[in-house]
Design an enzyme around this catalytic site. Structure first.
Site, PDB file in Angstrom:
ATOM      1  N   SER A   1       0.976  -1.145  -0.071  1.00 35.52           N
ATOM      2  CA  SER A   1       0.154  -0.004   0.008  1.00 35.52           C
ATOM      3  C   SER A   1       1.039   1.211   0.144  1.00 35.52           C
ATOM      4  O   SER A   1       2.058   1.176   0.399  1.00 35.52           O
ATOM      5  CB  SER A   1      -1.031   0.007   1.286  1.00 35.52           C
ATOM      6  OG  SER A   1      -1.667   1.298   1.434  1.00 35.52           O
TER       7      SER A   1
ATOM      8  N   TYR B   1      -1.704  -0.932  10.209  1.00 35.37           N
ATOM      9  CA  TYR B   1      -1.686  -1.040   8.860  1.00 35.37           C
ATOM     10  C   TYR B   1      -0.559  -0.657   8.016  1.00 35.37           C
ATOM     11  O   TYR B   1      -0.029  -1.379   7.159  1.00 35.37           O
ATOM     12  CB  TYR B   1      -2.966  -0.743   8.261  1.00 35.37           C
ATOM     13  CG  TYR B   1      -3.421  -0.912   6.848  1.00 35.37           C
ATOM     14  CD1 TYR B   1      -3.863  -2.004   6.457  1.00 35.37           C
ATOM     15  CD2 TYR B   1      -3.112   0.307   5.972  1.00 35.37           C
ATOM     16  CE1 TYR B   1      -3.943  -2.318   4.825  1.00 35.37           C
ATOM     17  CE2 TYR B   1      -3.358   0.014   4.649  1.00 35.37           C
ATOM     18  CZ  TYR B   1      -3.704  -1.126   4.183  1.00 35.37           C
ATOM     19  OH  TYR B   1      -3.908  -1.484   2.693  1.00 35.37           O
TER      20      TYR B   1
HETATM   21  N1  LIG Z   1      -8.797  -0.755  -1.555  1.00 35.75           N
HETATM   22  C1  LIG Z   1      -7.630   0.073  -1.273  1.00 35.75           C
HETATM   23  O1  LIG Z   1      -7.915   1.248  -1.388  1.00 35.75           O
HETATM   24  C2  LIG Z   1      -6.272  -0.534  -1.155  1.00 35.75           C
HETATM   25  C3  LIG Z   1      -5.227   0.287  -1.202  1.00 35.75           C
HETATM   26  C4  LIG Z   1      -3.745  -0.156  -0.999  1.00 35.75           C
HETATM   27  C5  LIG Z   1      -3.615  -1.169  -0.760  1.00 35.75           C
HETATM   28  N2  LIG Z   1      -4.842  -2.338  -0.734  1.00 35.75           N
HETATM   29  C6  LIG Z   1      -4.533  -3.666  -0.391  1.00 35.75           C
HETATM   30  O2  LIG Z   1      -4.996  -4.495  -1.509  1.00 35.75           O
HETATM   31  C7  LIG Z   1      -5.347  -5.681  -1.057  1.00 35.75           C
HETATM   32  C8  LIG Z   1      -6.793  -5.993  -1.397  1.00 35.75           C
HETATM   33  O3  LIG Z   1      -7.469  -4.968  -0.996  1.00 35.75           O
HETATM   34  P1  LIG Z   1      -9.216  -4.808  -1.340  1.00 35.75           P
HETATM   35  O4  LIG Z   1      -9.321  -3.512  -1.216  1.00 35.75           O
HETATM   36  O5  LIG Z   1      -9.664  -5.670  -2.616  1.00 35.75           O
HETATM   37  O6  LIG Z   1      -9.928  -5.639  -0.053  1.00 35.75           O
HETATM   38  P2  LIG Z   1     -11.433  -6.522  -0.231  1.00 35.75           P
HETATM   39  O7  LIG Z   1     -12.025  -5.840  -1.113  1.00 35.75           O
HETATM   40  O8  LIG Z   1     -11.688  -6.165   1.564  1.00 35.75           O
HETATM   41  O9  LIG Z   1     -11.046  -7.962  -0.389  1.00 35.75           O
HETATM   42  C9  LIG Z   1     -10.137  -8.747   0.444  1.00 35.75           C
HETATM   43  C10 LIG Z   1      -9.764  -9.918  -0.315  1.00 35.75           C
HETATM   44  O10 LIG Z   1      -8.939 -10.623   0.432  1.00 35.75           O
HETATM   45  C11 LIG Z   1      -9.516 -11.763   1.122  1.00 35.75           C
HETATM   46  N3  LIG Z   1      -9.039 -12.022   2.345  1.00 35.75           N
HETATM   47  C12 LIG Z   1      -9.194 -11.101   3.362  1.00 35.75           C
HETATM   48  N4  LIG Z   1      -8.799 -11.875   4.647  1.00 35.75           N
HETATM   49  C13 LIG Z   1      -8.421 -13.042   4.056  1.00 35.75           C
HETATM   50  C14 LIG Z   1      -7.874 -14.281   4.705  1.00 35.75           C
HETATM   51  N5  LIG Z   1      -7.619 -14.211   6.123  1.00 35.75           N
HETATM   52  N6  LIG Z   1      -7.651 -15.293   3.864  1.00 35.75           N
HETATM   53  C15 LIG Z   1      -7.891 -15.462   2.902  1.00 35.75           C
HETATM   54  N7  LIG Z   1      -8.393 -14.254   2.254  1.00 35.75           N
HETATM   55  C16 LIG Z   1      -8.588 -13.336   2.707  1.00 35.75           C
HETATM   56  C17 LIG Z   1     -10.789 -11.485   0.892  1.00 35.75           C
HETATM   57  O11 LIG Z   1     -11.754 -12.806   0.773  1.00 35.75           O
HETATM   58  P3  LIG Z   1     -13.203 -13.035   1.448  1.00 35.75           P
HETATM   59  O12 LIG Z   1     -14.012 -12.537   0.029  1.00 35.75           O
HETATM   60  O13 LIG Z   1     -13.314 -14.446   1.454  1.00 35.75           O
HETATM   61  O14 LIG Z   1     -13.285 -12.216   2.632  1.00 35.75           O
HETATM   62  C18 LIG Z   1     -10.963 -10.600  -0.307  1.00 35.75           C
HETATM   63  O15 LIG Z   1     -10.796 -11.654  -1.540  1.00 35.75           O
HETATM   64  C19 LIG Z   1      -5.137  -5.789   0.319  1.00 35.75           C
HETATM   65  O16 LIG Z   1      -4.085  -6.109   0.782  1.00 35.75           O
HETATM   66  C20 LIG Z   1      -5.001  -4.255   0.824  1.00 35.75           C
HETATM   67  O17 LIG Z   1      -4.510  -3.893   1.981  1.00 35.75           O
HETATM   68  C21 LIG Z   1      -6.194  -1.760  -0.903  1.00 35.75           C
END
Ligand SMILES: NC(=O)c1ccc[n+]([C@@H]2O[C@H](COP(=O)([O-])OP(=O)(O)OC[C@H]3O[C@@H](n4cnc5c(N)ncnc54)[C@H](OP(=O)(O)O)[C@@H]3O)[C@@H](O)[C@H]2O)c1
Length: 249
Positions: free
Chosen positions: A144, A158
């Site tokens: 991130s 985080y």
């Molecule tokens: N969105 C942002 O603004 C942003 C910015 C910077 C970085 N990121 C990073 O990008 C990545 C994805 O974020 P996102 O926004 O797409 O999040 P999200 O919409 O909350 O989706 C999270 C994904 O990770 C899976 N997951 C969460 N906990 C898990 C676990 N314990 N075991 C296996 N799978 C798990 C979820 O599976 P389930 O569907 O089964 O729950 C889902 O597929 C993360 O690492 C986040 O920190 C996001």
């Protein structure tokens, strides 16, 4: 070979591929010809629907239930992928959680869970996957921009977890570079997903930090990951690469 099929014959595993950025990565890698396994922890319906839609379009996909906080489950997911598709070329460590709370109220349980899913799972999956990878292997972590800039309160754990990946990919790149395997860290800024919806009050406060005055799309992150997974990116390793609309500028 057309660019659309640049990953033909490759096998990928995406940790956390059922929703958001991970699901976009799964779709993109599959569209480029890879057979894609991906894990989820709770979203069985969406995970199965995603795998089915890829298969209906002639691709290969496999949804695996595996909690990224559970070392054995991660190792089993790697083995399941190799047993199903015969090899492993690309590992994307996308699963992540975001816990935000005032310092005085931040629980150690949330601190430990943040570390386990955002950091420890990356190490475990890399260790397990690397055994199966050869020259041209690709390991891509989703960090991130908060590793470099954390402009709001309550996000220390985080930010720490995403900063940890900056160092981790450097060390892992040294471990695996001699075998022709690259290890990189993609650092998104705000991206419209369930974790960080673009229509929330929180989004309004983030918008002030953006140079490009909009949220990113999961597809934009997937395109960057696809580049790193492909044959043109073989000289990029140990790098943390930011794609954040100027959030950290
Ligand atoms: N969105 C942002 O603004 C942003 C910015 C910077 C970085 N990121 C990073 O990008 C990545 C994805 O974020 P996102 O926004 O797409 O999040 P999200 O919409 O909350 O989706 C999270 C994904 O990770 C899976 N997951 C969460 N906990 C898990 C676990 N314990 N075991 C296996 N799978 C798990 C979820 O599976 P389930 O569907 O089964 O729950 C889902 O597929 C993360 O690492 C986040 O920190 C996001």
């Amino acid at each position: 070979m057309s660019n659309q099929q640049k990953l033909s014959g490759k096998v990928a595993l995406v940790q956390g591929g059922s929703r958001g950025i991970g699901a976009a990565i799964v779709k993109r890698l599959a569209a480029e010809g890879a057979a894609v396994a991906f894990t989820y922890v709770s979203s069985q319906g969406p995970a199965q629907a995603l795998a089915d839609s890829i298969k209906q379009e002639g691709g290969k996909a496999l949804a695996i239930k595996a909690d990224s906080a559970d070392a054995e489950a991660i190792r089993a997911a790697v083995e399941h992928t190799v047993e199903s598709f015969g090899r492993l070329d690309i590992l994307v460590n996308n699963a992540g959680v975001l816990a935000i709370a005032p310092l005085a109220e931040f629980t150690l349980e949330d601190f430990d869970r943040t570390y386990a899913i955002n950091v420890r799972s990356v190490f475990i999956a890399t260790q397990a996957a690397a055994k199966h990878m050869g020259d041209g292997g690709r390991i891509i972590n989703i960090g991130s921009t908060n590793a470099e800039r954390m402009p709001f309160e309550g996000g220390g754990a985080y930010a720490m977890s995403k900063s940890a990946l900056v160092g981790l990919v450097k060390g892992l790149a040294r471990d695996l570079g001699p075998r022709g395997i690259t290890v990189n860290n993609v650092q998104p800024g705000p991206v419209d997903t369930d974790m960080n919806p673009a229509d929330s009050d929180f989004a309004d406060s983030l918008m002030g930090f953006m140079a490009v005055k909009r949220y990113g799309h999961a597809d934009e992150i997937a395109g960057f990951v696809s580049y790193l997974a492909g044959p043109e990116a073989g000289y990029i390793t140990g790098a943390s690469l930011t794609i954040d609309g100027g959030f950290g500028a």
